[in-house]
Write a protein that holds these residues in place. Structure first.
Motif, PDB file in Angstrom:
ATOM      1  N   PRO A  48       0.802  -1.235   0.000  1.00  0.00           N
ATOM      2  CA  PRO A  48       0.000   0.000   0.000  1.00  0.00           C
ATOM      3  C   PRO A  48       0.826   1.273   0.000  1.00  0.00           C
ATOM      4  CG  PRO A  48       0.099  -0.867   2.211  1.00  0.00           C
ATOM      5  CD  PRO A  48       0.836  -1.861   1.333  1.00  0.00           C
ATOM      6  N   GLU A  49       1.911   1.297  -0.760  1.00  0.00           N
ATOM      7  CA  GLU A  49       2.654   2.541  -0.906  1.00  0.00           C
ATOM      8  C   GLU A  49       1.802   3.539  -1.686  1.00  0.00           C
ATOM      9  OE1 GLU A  49       5.584   3.467   0.411  1.00  0.00           O
ATOM     10  OE2 GLU A  49       5.556   1.570   1.501  1.00  0.00           O
ATOM     11  N   ARG A  50       2.125   4.799  -1.568  1.00  0.00           N
ATOM     12  CA  ARG A  50       1.312   5.842  -2.192  1.00  0.00           C
ATOM     13  C   ARG A  50       1.671   5.979  -3.675  1.00  0.00           C
ATOM     14  NH1 ARG A  50      -1.952  10.256  -0.618  1.00  0.00           N
ATOM     15  NH2 ARG A  50      -1.548  12.132  -1.834  1.00  0.00           N
ATOM     16  N   ASN A  51       1.298   4.952  -4.442  1.00  0.00           N
ATOM     17  CA  ASN A  51       1.444   4.988  -5.891  1.00  0.00           C
ATOM     18  C   ASN A  51       0.214   5.657  -6.488  1.00  0.00           C
ATOM     19  OD1 ASN A  51       3.934   3.558  -5.971  1.00  0.00           O
ATOM     20  ND2 ASN A  51       2.805   1.665  -5.580  1.00  0.00           N
ATOM     21  N   PRO A  52       0.298   6.125  -7.747  1.00  0.00           N
ATOM     22  CA  PRO A  52      -0.881   6.750  -8.352  1.00  0.00           C
ATOM     23  C   PRO A  52      -2.078   5.806  -8.323  1.00  0.00           C
ATOM     24  CG  PRO A  52       1.064   7.126  -9.706  1.00  0.00           C
ATOM     25  CD  PRO A  52       1.471   6.149  -8.631  1.00  0.00           C
ATOM     26  N   PRO A  53      -3.279   6.320  -8.072  1.00  0.00           N
ATOM     27  CA  PRO A  53      -4.466   5.452  -8.035  1.00  0.00           C
ATOM     28  C   PRO A  53      -4.746   4.876  -9.413  1.00  0.00           C
ATOM     29  CG  PRO A  53      -5.106   7.755  -7.964  1.00  0.00           C
ATOM     30  CD  PRO A  53      -3.612   7.728  -7.841  1.00  0.00           C
ATOM     31  N   PHE A  54      -5.301   3.653  -9.433  1.00  0.00           N
ATOM     32  CA  PHE A  54      -5.718   3.086 -10.711  1.00  0.00           C
ATOM     33  C   PHE A  54      -7.225   2.935 -10.710  1.00  0.00           C
ATOM     34  CE2 PHE A  54      -5.214  -0.770  -8.162  1.00  0.00           C
ATOM     35  CZ  PHE A  54      -6.252  -1.590  -8.592  1.00  0.00           C
ATOM     36  N   PHE A  55      -7.800   2.904 -11.908  1.00  0.00           N
ATOM     37  CA  PHE A  55      -9.249   2.934 -12.057  1.00  0.00           C
ATOM     38  C   PHE A  55      -9.738   1.790 -12.941  1.00  0.00           C
ATOM     39  CE2 PHE A  55      -7.817   7.244 -11.309  1.00  0.00           C
ATOM     40  CZ  PHE A  55      -8.720   7.737 -10.383  1.00  0.00           C
ATOM     41  N   PHE A  56     -10.944   1.328 -12.649  1.00  0.00           N
ATOM     42  CA  PHE A  56     -11.675   0.455 -13.561  1.00  0.00           C
ATOM     43  C   PHE A  56     -13.117   0.947 -13.577  1.00  0.00           C
ATOM     44  CE2 PHE A  56     -11.757  -1.496  -9.370  1.00  0.00           C
ATOM     45  CZ  PHE A  56     -13.076  -1.864  -9.199  1.00  0.00           C
ATOM     46  N   THR A  57     -13.926   0.391 -14.463  1.00  0.00           N
ATOM     47  CA  THR A  57     -15.290   0.888 -14.608  1.00  0.00           C
ATOM     48  C   THR A  57     -16.315  -0.214 -14.393  1.00  0.00           C
ATOM     49  OG1 THR A  57     -15.384   0.473 -16.999  1.00  0.00           O
ATOM     50  CG2 THR A  57     -14.535   2.611 -16.276  1.00  0.00           C
ATOM     51  N   LYS A  58     -17.513   0.220 -14.065  1.00  0.00           N
ATOM     52  CA  LYS A  58     -18.685  -0.640 -14.053  1.00  0.00           C
ATOM     53  C   LYS A  58     -19.734   0.030 -14.945  1.00  0.00           C
ATOM     54  CE  LYS A  58     -19.767  -2.543  -9.872  1.00  0.00           C
ATOM     55  NZ  LYS A  58     -19.116  -3.838  -9.575  1.00  0.00           N
ATOM     56  N   ALA A 108     -23.067   8.901  -1.574  1.00  0.00           N
ATOM     57  CA  ALA A 108     -23.933   7.756  -1.284  1.00  0.00           C
ATOM     58  C   ALA A 108     -23.052   6.631  -0.760  1.00  0.00           C
ATOM     59  CB  ALA A 108     -24.681   7.316  -2.542  1.00  0.00           C
ATOM     60  N   VAL A 109     -23.672   5.567  -0.290  1.00  0.00           N
ATOM     61  CA  VAL A 109     -22.925   4.365   0.067  1.00  0.00           C
ATOM     62  C   VAL A 109     -23.307   3.280  -0.930  1.00  0.00           C
ATOM     63  CG1 VAL A 109     -24.647   3.560   1.747  1.00  0.00           C
ATOM     64  CG2 VAL A 109     -22.291   2.764   1.918  1.00  0.00           C
ATOM     65  N   GLY A 110     -22.318   2.532  -1.394  1.00  0.00           N
ATOM     66  CA  GLY A 110     -22.587   1.530  -2.415  1.00  0.00           C
ATOM     67  C   GLY A 110     -21.820   0.247  -2.167  1.00  0.00           C
ATOM     68  N   LEU A 111     -22.174  -0.779  -2.950  1.00  0.00           N
ATOM     69  CA  LEU A 111     -21.496  -2.069  -2.906  1.00  0.00           C
ATOM     70  C   LEU A 111     -20.921  -2.373  -4.285  1.00  0.00           C
ATOM     71  CD1 LEU A 111     -24.131  -4.098  -0.851  1.00  0.00           C
ATOM     72  CD2 LEU A 111     -21.823  -3.503  -0.101  1.00  0.00           C
ATOM     73  N   ASP A 112     -19.618  -2.519  -4.338  1.00  0.00           N
ATOM     74  CA  ASP A 112     -18.951  -2.974  -5.556  1.00  0.00           C
ATOM     75  C   ASP A 112     -18.913  -4.495  -5.484  1.00  0.00           C
ATOM     76  OD1 ASP A 112     -17.271  -3.641  -7.631  1.00  0.00           O
ATOM     77  OD2 ASP A 112     -15.467  -2.808  -6.698  1.00  0.00           O
ATOM     78  N   MET A 113     -19.940  -5.139  -6.036  1.00  0.00           N
ATOM     79  CA  MET A 113     -20.010  -6.593  -6.001  1.00  0.00           C
ATOM     80  C   MET A 113     -19.115  -7.173  -7.087  1.00  0.00           C
ATOM     81  SD  MET A 113     -21.933  -6.900  -3.419  1.00  0.00           S
ATOM     82  CE  MET A 113     -22.063  -8.703  -3.409  1.00  0.00           C
ATOM     83  N   THR A 114     -18.436  -8.284  -6.739  1.00  0.00           N
ATOM     84  CA  THR A 114     -17.432  -8.859  -7.623  1.00  0.00           C
ATOM     85  C   THR A 114     -17.594 -10.366  -7.723  1.00  0.00           C
ATOM     86  OG1 THR A 114     -15.863  -7.138  -6.924  1.00  0.00           O
ATOM     87  CG2 THR A 114     -14.948  -9.051  -8.050  1.00  0.00           C
ATOM     88  N   ARG A 115     -17.639 -10.873  -8.955  1.00  0.00           N
ATOM     89  CA  ARG A 115     -17.588 -12.326  -9.153  1.00  0.00           C
ATOM     90  C   ARG A 115     -16.109 -12.719  -9.078  1.00  0.00           C
ATOM     91  NH1 ARG A 115     -21.940 -13.062 -14.133  1.00  0.00           N
ATOM     92  NH2 ARG A 115     -20.559 -11.554 -15.163  1.00  0.00           N
ATOM     93  N   GLY A 134     -18.892  -6.111 -13.935  1.00  0.00           N
ATOM     94  CA  GLY A 134     -19.939  -5.402 -14.660  1.00  0.00           C
ATOM     95  C   GLY A 134     -21.172  -6.203 -14.979  1.00  0.00           C
ATOM     96  N   PHE A 135     -21.574  -7.092 -14.096  1.00  0.00           N
ATOM     97  CA  PHE A 135     -22.753  -7.923 -14.341  1.00  0.00           C
ATOM     98  C   PHE A 135     -24.027  -7.208 -13.877  1.00  0.00           C
ATOM     99  CE2 PHE A 135     -20.519  -8.971 -10.475  1.00  0.00           C
ATOM    100  CZ  PHE A 135     -21.504  -8.999  -9.497  1.00  0.00           C
ATOM    101  N   ASP A 136     -25.177  -7.850 -14.100  1.00  0.00           N
ATOM    102  CA  ASP A 136     -26.461  -7.266 -13.712  1.00  0.00           C
ATOM    103  C   ASP A 136     -26.510  -7.037 -12.203  1.00  0.00           C
ATOM    104  OD1 ASP A 136     -27.177  -7.561 -16.354  1.00  0.00           O
ATOM    105  OD2 ASP A 136     -28.325  -9.408 -16.026  1.00  0.00           O
ATOM    106  N   ASN A 137     -26.983  -5.872 -11.800  1.00  0.00           N
ATOM    107  CA  ASN A 137     -27.163  -5.525 -10.378  1.00  0.00           C
ATOM    108  C   ASN A 137     -25.854  -5.591  -9.585  1.00  0.00           C
ATOM    109  OD1 ASN A 137     -30.043  -5.317 -10.742  1.00  0.00           O
ATOM    110  ND2 ASN A 137     -30.127  -7.555 -10.690  1.00  0.00           N
ATOM    111  N   ALA A 138     -24.747  -5.303 -10.245  1.00  0.00           N
ATOM    112  CA  ALA A 138     -23.435  -5.410  -9.599  1.00  0.00           C
ATOM    113  C   ALA A 138     -23.099  -4.221  -8.717  1.00  0.00           C
ATOM    114  CB  ALA A 138     -22.346  -5.569 -10.663  1.00  0.00           C
ATOM    115  N   CYS A 139     -24.002  -3.226  -8.672  1.00  0.00           N
ATOM    116  CA  CYS A 139     -23.651  -1.994  -7.972  1.00  0.00           C
ATOM    117  C   CYS A 139     -24.846  -1.426  -7.207  1.00  0.00           C
ATOM    118  CB  CYS A 139     -23.132  -0.979  -8.991  1.00  0.00           C
ATOM    119  SG  CYS A 139     -22.217   0.385  -8.279  1.00  0.00           S
ATOM    120  N   PRO A 140     -25.269  -2.082  -6.130  1.00  0.00           N
ATOM    121  CA  PRO A 140     -26.330  -1.494  -5.296  1.00  0.00           C
ATOM    122  C   PRO A 140     -25.834  -0.187  -4.663  1.00  0.00           C
ATOM    123  CG  PRO A 140     -26.025  -3.837  -4.812  1.00  0.00           C
ATOM    124  CD  PRO A 140     -24.860  -3.408  -5.650  1.00  0.00           C
TER     125      PRO A 140
END
Length: 230
Positions: A48-58, A108-115, A134-140
């Motif tokens: 957990p060193e302070r490297n640049p953040p990385f991103f992905f999408t849903k 808001a508060v959310g859930l990043d659900m992951t298979r 990125g499946f159906d209902n993956a992000c309450p």
């Protein structure tokens, strides 16, 4: 972008309710920050060193506000990740953290659900792992609370309970990268826009959820949701 008032079929605009308002928040894109809490980074095998953040999408249409959902297809290892969600009301490019702060509409508060089993297989084969996120209902996600109504966010506790037992807990101040820093970093890769949601990372304690388990996600001063997969 094509400007056309005629469509082959009616377009569906993903949206979230806003607390205390009849208007809804139209969701354009969902950006997720990976490993933004040190303990979660360690539990996932990273430094957990302070490297640049990385991103992905849903996908935007993976959001949902229902409390009972069908269990996802193609997984035996569904994992929860509770996260603070930041909703943007305006955008820009190459922003400073100070400029980024002014884009925020609410939280808001959310859930990043992951298979997770699908993700692990994809990583092993060096394949993209979009379908694991990125499946159906993956992000309450809860209703959005305007930023003007959120006090002491940095000290807010974000928590996930499964069947009444606390599985994840951390403070927003535990983030490696602050919210303005996250928005700024993202704006150096893409033009951030009004309607974007940013999921800001998850505390340690990520684990598996099974059919009929009850998940309760909450963030002090922001909101809460309860979700069960059937």
């Amino acid at each position: 972008m094509i400007k056309n008032t005629s469509f082959l079929f009616p377009p569906v605009i993903p949206s979230l309710p806003i607390e205390g308002q009849s208007a809804c928040f139209p969701v354009g894109r969902i950006w997720c920050v990976g490993r933004n809490y040190a303990e979660h980074s360690r539990e996932m095998g990273s430094d957990p060193e302070r490297n640049p953040p990385f991103f992905f999408t849903k996908p935007a249409d993976s959001i949902c506000t229902l409390s009972v959902l069908p269990f996802p297809l193609q997984t035996q290892k569904l994992h929860y990740e509770v996260e603070l969600v930041v909703a943007l009301a305006s955008g820009g490019t190459n922003l400073t953290p100070e400029e980024s702060r002014g884009l925020i509409y609410g939280y808001a508060v959310g859930l990043d659900m992951t298979r997770r089993d699908m993700q692990e297989e994809a990583k092993k084969n060096r394949h993209p792992w979009s379908l694991s996120k990125g499946f159906d209902n993956a992000c309450p996600i809860s209703a959005i609370r305007p930023a003007s109504e959120v006090e002491d966010l940095e000290q807010s506790l974000i928590t996930l309970k499964v069947n009444g037992d606390v599985r994840q807990s951390g403070r927003i101040s535990d983030m490696i990268w602050s919210i303005p820093e996250i928005i700024s970093a993202l704006s150096h890769s893409v033009t951030v826009r009004a309607g974007d949601l940013i999921m800001t990372g998850t505390p340690a304690g990520v684990g598996q959820v099974n059919p009929h388990d009850v998940m309760e996600a909450s963030c002090d001063n922001v909101g809460n949701i309860t979700v069960t997969y059937q």
